[in-house]
Scaffold this motif. Structure first.
Motif, PDB file in Angstrom:
ATOM      1  N   SER A 136      30.447  27.462  32.141  1.00  0.00           N
ATOM      2  CA  SER A 136      31.426  26.738  31.546  1.00  0.00           C
ATOM      3  C   SER A 136      31.045  25.263  31.354  1.00  0.00           C
ATOM      4  CB  SER A 136      32.802  26.975  31.966  1.00  0.00           C
ATOM      5  OG  SER A 136      33.799  25.935  31.567  1.00  0.00           O
ATOM      6  N   SER A 137      31.361  24.452  30.459  1.00  0.00           N
ATOM      7  CA  SER A 137      31.155  23.122  30.516  1.00  0.00           C
ATOM      8  C   SER A 137      32.322  22.146  30.980  1.00  0.00           C
ATOM      9  CB  SER A 137      30.799  22.858  28.895  1.00  0.00           C
ATOM     10  OG  SER A 137      31.825  22.996  27.864  1.00  0.00           O
ATOM     11  N   GLU A 138      33.112  23.102  31.355  1.00  0.00           N
ATOM     12  CA  GLU A 138      34.502  22.173  31.898  1.00  0.00           C
ATOM     13  C   GLU A 138      34.726  23.119  32.964  1.00  0.00           C
ATOM     14  OE1 GLU A 138      36.176  19.696  30.633  1.00  0.00           O
ATOM     15  OE2 GLU A 138      35.003  19.421  28.589  1.00  0.00           O
ATOM     16  N   THR A 139      35.531  22.523  33.873  1.00  0.00           N
ATOM     17  CA  THR A 139      36.163  23.013  35.014  1.00  0.00           C
ATOM     18  C   THR A 139      37.034  24.043  34.797  1.00  0.00           C
ATOM     19  OG1 THR A 139      35.665  20.939  36.474  1.00  0.00           O
ATOM     20  CG2 THR A 139      37.255  22.605  37.098  1.00  0.00           C
ATOM     21  N   LEU A 140      37.107  25.196  35.131  1.00  0.00           N
ATOM     22  CA  LEU A 140      37.941  26.404  34.850  1.00  0.00           C
ATOM     23  C   LEU A 140      39.129  26.520  36.007  1.00  0.00           C
ATOM     24  CD1 LEU A 140      35.615  29.181  34.090  1.00  0.00           C
ATOM     25  CD2 LEU A 140      36.551  27.731  32.413  1.00  0.00           C
ATOM     26  N   LYS A 141      40.195  26.478  35.255  1.00  0.00           N
ATOM     27  CA  LYS A 141      41.475  26.605  35.893  1.00  0.00           C
ATOM     28  C   LYS A 141      42.306  28.060  35.640  1.00  0.00           C
ATOM     29  CE  LYS A 141      42.588  21.929  36.329  1.00  0.00           C
ATOM     30  NZ  LYS A 141      43.835  20.833  35.912  1.00  0.00           N
ATOM     31  N   PRO A 142      41.728  29.010  36.395  1.00  0.00           N
ATOM     32  CA  PRO A 142      42.256  30.681  36.304  1.00  0.00           C
ATOM     33  C   PRO A 142      43.727  30.738  36.173  1.00  0.00           C
ATOM     34  CG  PRO A 142      41.393  30.212  38.436  1.00  0.00           C
ATOM     35  CD  PRO A 142      41.023  29.129  37.794  1.00  0.00           C
ATOM     36  N   ILE A 143      43.996  31.424  35.281  1.00  0.00           N
ATOM     37  CA  ILE A 143      45.452  32.072  35.207  1.00  0.00           C
ATOM     38  C   ILE A 143      45.534  33.256  35.746  1.00  0.00           C
ATOM     39  CG2 ILE A 143      47.285  32.915  33.804  1.00  0.00           C
ATOM     40  CD1 ILE A 143      46.783  30.537  31.804  1.00  0.00           C
ATOM     41  N   GLY A 144      44.529  34.148  35.698  1.00  0.00           N
ATOM     42  CA  GLY A 144      44.608  35.497  36.051  1.00  0.00           C
ATOM     43  C   GLY A 144      43.493  36.416  35.913  1.00  0.00           C
ATOM     44  N   LEU A 145      43.142  37.428  36.572  1.00  0.00           N
ATOM     45  CA  LEU A 145      42.156  38.560  35.906  1.00  0.00           C
ATOM     46  C   LEU A 145      43.063  39.630  35.839  1.00  0.00           C
ATOM     47  CD1 LEU A 145      39.263  39.007  35.552  1.00  0.00           C
ATOM     48  CD2 LEU A 145      39.035  39.935  37.975  1.00  0.00           C
ATOM     49  N   PHE A 146      43.042  40.359  34.421  1.00  0.00           N
ATOM     50  CA  PHE A 146      43.891  41.436  34.198  1.00  0.00           C
ATOM     51  C   PHE A 146      43.094  42.601  33.694  1.00  0.00           C
ATOM     52  CE2 PHE A 146      45.701  37.131  33.332  1.00  0.00           C
ATOM     53  CZ  PHE A 146      47.168  37.225  33.761  1.00  0.00           C
ATOM     54  N   ILE A 147      44.064  43.538  33.920  1.00  0.00           N
ATOM     55  CA  ILE A 147      43.567  44.957  33.615  1.00  0.00           C
ATOM     56  C   ILE A 147      43.895  45.463  32.594  1.00  0.00           C
ATOM     57  CG2 ILE A 147      43.353  47.326  34.585  1.00  0.00           C
ATOM     58  CD1 ILE A 147      44.491  46.039  37.513  1.00  0.00           C
ATOM     59  N   ILE A 148      42.721  46.154  31.612  1.00  0.00           N
ATOM     60  CA  ILE A 148      43.087  46.772  30.527  1.00  0.00           C
ATOM     61  C   ILE A 148      42.367  48.244  30.564  1.00  0.00           C
ATOM     62  CG2 ILE A 148      42.669  46.722  27.947  1.00  0.00           C
ATOM     63  CD1 ILE A 148      42.206  43.552  28.433  1.00  0.00           C
ATOM     64  N   GLY A 149      43.023  49.020  29.684  1.00  0.00           N
ATOM     65  CA  GLY A 149      42.276  50.481  29.838  1.00  0.00           C
ATOM     66  C   GLY A 149      42.897  51.359  30.984  1.00  0.00           C
ATOM     67  N   GLY A 150      42.044  52.591  31.013  1.00  0.00           N
ATOM     68  CA  GLY A 150      42.463  53.552  31.938  1.00  0.00           C
ATOM     69  C   GLY A 150      43.067  54.666  31.675  1.00  0.00           C
ATOM     70  N   ASP A 151      43.514  55.572  32.375  1.00  0.00           N
ATOM     71  CA  ASP A 151      44.321  56.729  31.892  1.00  0.00           C
ATOM     72  C   ASP A 151      45.567  56.552  31.010  1.00  0.00           C
ATOM     73  OD1 ASP A 151      42.470  58.020  33.354  1.00  0.00           O
ATOM     74  OD2 ASP A 151      43.959  58.942  34.878  1.00  0.00           O
ATOM     75  N   PHE A 152      45.814  57.092  29.934  1.00  0.00           N
ATOM     76  CA  PHE A 152      46.883  57.069  29.047  1.00  0.00           C
ATOM     77  C   PHE A 152      47.218  58.374  28.220  1.00  0.00           C
ATOM     78  CE2 PHE A 152      43.370  56.217  26.254  1.00  0.00           C
ATOM     79  CZ  PHE A 152      43.655  56.664  24.988  1.00  0.00           C
ATOM     80  N   VAL A 153      48.269  58.497  27.987  1.00  0.00           N
ATOM     81  CA  VAL A 153      48.869  59.813  27.339  1.00  0.00           C
ATOM     82  C   VAL A 153      49.475  59.395  25.988  1.00  0.00           C
ATOM     83  CG1 VAL A 153      50.689  61.623  27.199  1.00  0.00           C
ATOM     84  CG2 VAL A 153      49.468  60.882  29.305  1.00  0.00           C
TER      85      VAL A 153
END
Length: 244
Positions: free
Chosen positions: A195-212
């Motif tokens: 990144s060319s700028e300092t990053l301020k994270p909001i969060g790391l989020f989960i997508i996918g996995g088992d589903f019905v």
């Protein structure tokens, strides 16, 4: 009874100073709830000996309520199960969202996501194996909330569930590494971000996995999405795009 409440309040303050996982903290509070429960049972016995049956009945009702919620919490926090006799689900179903501040929380979350920007992570080759192993461990230990796919359709883990243990580490200016684990003591690197700028994270989020869907259970690989606070002047590229 006042003495018991003072003990509980003291233990509550003590636990508040410790950085304990919410799962084990809730287990502790569940066991702590046994103190007033057993004390009420002692009161009931004394009232029975004194033939004070009216007050005995009142305290018995209170005792049964304490015991009922202890059983619910024990199954939920120790066995990761929701019982069908859980009346709190009826409150969630029929009471308006305002009663639980759900609307305000959703609004706050939406505003946070609206002001966020997704950052492309240059993952290492076997990152999905690391992600799957860590998520499975977190699910088994009750660190991640899951849905009962035997009773409803959808994903086992809700979309955009926050990954609990991650760290965005700056290696040097403009270069970050993304680390995850099943605790902050077991972090391992799964990718890099430039990144060319300092990053301020909001969060790391989960997508996918088992589903019905339509009664059939499927599985898709877990993915991770990194969100940071957006800036209009921000220019972000991954290592792979730098080489193109």
């Amino acid at each position: 009874m006042t003495f018991i409440l003072e003990i509980i309040n003291g233990l509550n303050k003590f636990l508040g100073f410790l950085e304990i996982s919410p799962k084990y903290l809730n287990r502790g509070y569940t066991l702590l709830g046994l103190l007033p429960t057993f004390y009420i049972m002692r009161i009931i016995y004394g009232l029975w000996l004194n033939h004070n049956y009216f007050q005995m009945i009142l305290y018995t009702v209170v005792f049964l309520l304490f015991l009922y919620f202890f059983v619910l919490n024990f199954f939920y926090y120790f066995l990761d199960k929701n019982l069908k006799i859980d009346i709190t689900q009826l409150f969630v179903k029929y009471l308006p969202d305002e009663a639980f501040n759900i609307q305000q929380e959703n609004k706050k979350k939406k505003q946070e996501f609206d002001s966020a920007e997704e950052i492309a992570i240059d993952f290492i080759e076997d990152y999905q194996l690391i992600v799957a192993e860590n998520i499975q461990w977190l699910v088994e230990k009750g660190e991640l909330r899951t849905n009962d796919l035997s009773e409803s359709e959808g994903f086992l883990i809700d979309k955009d569930t926050l990954y609990p243990y991650y760290y965005l580490k700056m290696v040097r200016e403009g270069h970050y590494i993304v680390q995850i684990g099943h605790s902050y003591q077991t972090l391992s690197t799964i990718g890099e971000v430039y990144s060319s700028e300092t990053l301020k994270p909001i969060g790391l989020f989960i997508i996918g996995g088992d589903f019905v869907r339509s009664g059939v259970r499927y599985h898709e690989p877990y993915q991770l999405k990194l969100l940071v606070r957006s800036k209009t002047t921000k220019q972000l590229v991954s290592r792979s795009s730098r080489h193109n």
